[in-house]
Design a protein around this motif. Structure first.
Motif, PDB file in Angstrom:
ATOM      1  N   VAL A 198     -13.031 -12.234   4.729  1.00  0.00           N
ATOM      2  CA  VAL A 198     -12.870 -11.710   3.372  1.00  0.00           C
ATOM      3  C   VAL A 198     -13.608 -10.377   3.314  1.00  0.00           C
ATOM      4  N   VAL A 199     -12.846  -9.290   3.356  1.00  0.00           N
ATOM      5  CA  VAL A 199     -13.445  -7.958   3.453  1.00  0.00           C
ATOM      6  C   VAL A 199     -13.855  -7.404   2.083  1.00  0.00           C
ATOM      7  N   SER A 200     -13.281  -7.963   1.016  1.00  0.00           N
ATOM      8  CA  SER A 200     -13.641  -7.511  -0.322  1.00  0.00           C
ATOM      9  C   SER A 200     -13.347  -8.614  -1.335  1.00  0.00           C
ATOM     10  N   SER A 201     -14.281  -8.837  -2.257  1.00  0.00           N
ATOM     11  CA  SER A 201     -14.108  -9.836  -3.311  1.00  0.00           C
ATOM     12  C   SER A 201     -14.706  -9.273  -4.593  1.00  0.00           C
ATOM     13  N   GLN A 202     -13.823  -8.940  -5.552  1.00  0.00           N
ATOM     14  CA  GLN A 202     -14.282  -8.262  -6.761  1.00  0.00           C
ATOM     15  C   GLN A 202     -13.636  -8.853  -8.007  1.00  0.00           C
ATOM     16  N   PRO A 203     -14.343  -8.827  -9.147  1.00  0.00           N
ATOM     17  CA  PRO A 203     -13.758  -9.342 -10.391  1.00  0.00           C
ATOM     18  C   PRO A 203     -12.729  -8.381 -10.981  1.00  0.00           C
ATOM     19  N   ALA A 204     -11.674  -8.960 -11.538  1.00  0.00           N
ATOM     20  CA  ALA A 204     -10.676  -8.184 -12.278  1.00  0.00           C
ATOM     21  C   ALA A 204     -10.319  -8.888 -13.583  1.00  0.00           C
ATOM     22  N   ASP A 205     -11.149  -9.859 -13.968  1.00  0.00           N
ATOM     23  CA  ASP A 205     -11.133 -10.463 -15.311  1.00  0.00           C
ATOM     24  C   ASP A 205      -9.806 -11.097 -15.723  1.00  0.00           C
ATOM     25  N   PHE A 206      -9.057 -11.617 -14.759  1.00  0.00           N
ATOM     26  CA  PHE A 206      -7.783 -12.283 -15.054  1.00  0.00           C
ATOM     27  C   PHE A 206      -6.782 -11.341 -15.732  1.00  0.00           C
ATOM     28  N   ASP A 207      -6.940 -10.039 -15.546  1.00  0.00           N
ATOM     29  CA  ASP A 207      -6.136  -9.037 -16.242  1.00  0.00           C
ATOM     30  C   ASP A 207      -5.233  -8.272 -15.267  1.00  0.00           C
ATOM     31  N   ARG A 208      -3.964  -8.060 -15.656  1.00  0.00           N
ATOM     32  CA  ARG A 208      -3.002  -7.425 -14.747  1.00  0.00           C
ATOM     33  C   ARG A 208      -3.380  -5.977 -14.444  1.00  0.00           C
ATOM     34  N   GLN A 209      -3.719  -5.209 -15.473  1.00  0.00           N
ATOM     35  CA  GLN A 209      -4.059  -3.805 -15.258  1.00  0.00           C
ATOM     36  C   GLN A 209      -5.313  -3.663 -14.407  1.00  0.00           C
ATOM     37  N   LYS A 210      -6.298  -4.524 -14.666  1.00  0.00           N
ATOM     38  CA  LYS A 210      -7.517  -4.488 -13.852  1.00  0.00           C
ATOM     39  C   LYS A 210      -7.220  -4.937 -12.427  1.00  0.00           C
ATOM     40  N   GLY A 211      -6.302  -5.880 -12.282  1.00  0.00           N
ATOM     41  CA  GLY A 211      -5.889  -6.311 -10.948  1.00  0.00           C
ATOM     42  C   GLY A 211      -5.296  -5.163 -10.164  1.00  0.00           C
ATOM     43  N   LEU A 212      -4.498  -4.348 -10.843  1.00  0.00           N
ATOM     44  CA  LEU A 212      -3.896  -3.164 -10.224  1.00  0.00           C
ATOM     45  C   LEU A 212      -4.977  -2.175  -9.797  1.00  0.00           C
ATOM     46  N   THR A 213      -5.872  -1.842 -10.712  1.00  0.00           N
ATOM     47  CA  THR A 213      -6.913  -0.840 -10.433  1.00  0.00           C
ATOM     48  C   THR A 213      -7.866  -1.293  -9.334  1.00  0.00           C
ATOM     49  N   VAL A 214      -8.319  -2.549  -9.415  1.00  0.00           N
ATOM     50  CA  VAL A 214      -9.258  -3.066  -8.415  1.00  0.00           C
ATOM     51  C   VAL A 214      -8.602  -3.123  -7.036  1.00  0.00           C
ATOM     52  N   THR A 215      -7.323  -3.527  -6.993  1.00  0.00           N
ATOM     53  CA  THR A 215      -6.616  -3.582  -5.706  1.00  0.00           C
ATOM     54  C   THR A 215      -6.469  -2.188  -5.108  1.00  0.00           C
ATOM     55  N   GLU A 216      -6.162  -1.203  -5.941  1.00  0.00           N
ATOM     56  CA  GLU A 216      -6.064   0.184  -5.448  1.00  0.00           C
ATOM     57  C   GLU A 216      -7.375   0.614  -4.798  1.00  0.00           C
ATOM     58  N   ASN A 217      -8.490   0.287  -5.450  1.00  0.00           N
ATOM     59  CA  ASN A 217      -9.803   0.652  -4.897  1.00  0.00           C
ATOM     60  C   ASN A 217     -10.088  -0.104  -3.599  1.00  0.00           C
ATOM     61  N   MET A 218      -9.688  -1.381  -3.555  1.00  0.00           N
ATOM     62  CA  MET A 218      -9.882  -2.181  -2.349  1.00  0.00           C
ATOM     63  C   MET A 218      -9.108  -1.595  -1.166  1.00  0.00           C
ATOM     64  N   LEU A 219      -7.887  -1.183  -1.428  1.00  0.00           N
ATOM     65  CA  LEU A 219      -7.031  -0.646  -0.357  1.00  0.00           C
ATOM     66  C   LEU A 219      -7.551   0.683   0.173  1.00  0.00           C
ATOM     67  N   GLN A 220      -8.198   1.453  -0.687  1.00  0.00           N
ATOM     68  CA  GLN A 220      -8.783   2.708  -0.234  1.00  0.00           C
ATOM     69  C   GLN A 220      -9.978   2.456   0.680  1.00  0.00           C
ATOM     70  N   SER A 221     -10.775   1.442   0.325  1.00  0.00           N
ATOM     71  CA  SER A 221     -11.970   1.123   1.122  1.00  0.00           C
ATOM     72  C   SER A 221     -11.639   0.309   2.368  1.00  0.00           C
ATOM     73  N   ASN A 222     -10.597  -0.522   2.255  1.00  0.00           N
ATOM     74  CA  ASN A 222     -10.204  -1.406   3.361  1.00  0.00           C
ATOM     75  C   ASN A 222      -8.683  -1.337   3.550  1.00  0.00           C
ATOM     76  N   PRO A 223      -8.205  -0.309   4.224  1.00  0.00           N
ATOM     77  CA  PRO A 223      -6.750  -0.121   4.363  1.00  0.00           C
ATOM     78  C   PRO A 223      -6.054  -1.209   5.184  1.00  0.00           C
ATOM     79  N   ASP A 224      -6.828  -1.989   5.953  1.00  0.00           N
ATOM     80  CA  ASP A 224      -6.220  -3.008   6.817  1.00  0.00           C
ATOM     81  C   ASP A 224      -6.340  -4.404   6.200  1.00  0.00           C
TER      82      ASP A 224
END
Length: 310
Positions: free
Chosen positions: A195-221
């Motif tokens: 598990v390379v990244s585990s972050q809260p996104a508050d059960f929210d779709r927009q936050k899920g989008l934003t947090v995932t974008e940040n995760m992919l930038q930090s961990n592209p694989d």
């Protein structure tokens, strides 16, 4: 004598006037009696109605309440624990006989439960627990088991090896804790899964989008993403699409939008709950409590893994 009689008369009149004044003052300062509960009136406090899962939970409760002849008062806490407490207080003032509580936060919910306890109004919690107060009955899916189902599916899809990201729900919610526990029971036990990244996104779709974008930038694989609800999973799907990347995405809840995404191949799977059933079960058990019948302290609703039909 006339003077003495006049003085006595004045004294008597003054004493009578004081008695009237004291009587009025006593009446105005007395506390009004608390509103009696109506056995046919049930209150339901939902964490947020800006989420299809909880709308379905409400719909299931409303349908069963109508069938059984109860008036159901539904209020929306808008993901705010202080609003939740205010909602409970308002329902108590309206004379509900039972409160069905879907907490925003499990720790903060004990204040809401205690308010009902003080008025001797029974409380049923749904989907998320309260970490305090006297709750008669808790109705929920086995979130630990559901997290394990998601972990096993991801492990199978990755062939037992790969990098995984996790989108956590609202910090402090029992569903967040339990789904995460189940998921980590599986993936942490296998050294080939990371598990390379585990972050809260508050059960929210927009936050899920934003947090995932940040995760992919930090961990592209990242090869897989476990989202602790469907809304975050759908946000993750959009983030992957925008970035041109692919990953196995698993959600949790089994909502209509998620099932459509599974059928179209955008989402790999969702751990399907039955929120309408949970809402219905809450009303059925409220009826039992009001009739003086015993109910189980913990009541589980079945889960299943929803995947694309082959």
């Amino acid at each position: 004598m006339k003077k003495i009689f006049k003085l006595v008369s004045v004294a008597i009149i003054a004493t009578m006037a004081m008695g009237v004044f004291v009587g009025c003052s006593s009446s105005s300062n007395s506390s009004s009696p608390s509103k009696k509960s109506d056995s046919k009136k049930i209150g339901m406090v939902v964490s947020t109605l800006n989420n299809p899962f909880f709308v379905t939970l409400k719909d299931g409760a409303e349908a069963k309440a109508k069938e059984l002849g109860y008036e159901l008062l539904v209020v929306d806490s808008q993901n705010d624990s202080s609003k939740e407490l205010s909602n409970v207080q308002d329902l108590l003032q309206k004379g509900v006989s039972t409160i069905i509580l879907n907490p925003v936060d499990s720790d903060a919910a004990q204040s809401s439960v205690s308010q009902a306890n003080n008025e001797k109004i029974p409380v049923i919690t749904v989907d998320r627990k309260s970490n305090g107060g006297d709750v008669i009955c808790h109705i929920a899916s086995d979130n630990v088991k559901g997290g394990e189902m998601a972990g096993n599916f991801i492990k199978e899809q990755l062939g037992g090896k790969g990098n995984i990201a996790e989108l956590q729900g609202t910090t402090g919610a029992s569903a967040t804790r339990d789904r995460g526990t189940g998921f980590h029971n599986i993936v942490d036990a296998d050294k080939n899964l990371k598990v390379v990244s585990s972050q809260p996104a508050d059960f929210d779709r927009q936050k899920g989008l934003t947090v995932t974008e940040n995760m992919l930038q930090s961990n592209p694989d990242i090869q897989a993403i476990f989202a602790q609800n469907d809304e975050m999973a759908l946000g993750a799907v959009k983030a992957l699409s925008t970035s041109g990347k692919k990953a196995v995405v698993v959600g949790f809840d089994g909502g209509d939008d998620a099932k459509k995404a599974v059928d179209s191949g955008e989402l790999a799977a969702t751990v399907a709950q039955q929120p309408d059933l949970m809402g219905s079960m809450a009303i059925e058990n409220a009826k039992k409590i009001l009739n003086g019948e015993s109910v189980d302290k913990e009541i589980g609703a079945d889960l299943k893994l929803y995947v694309k039909a082959k």
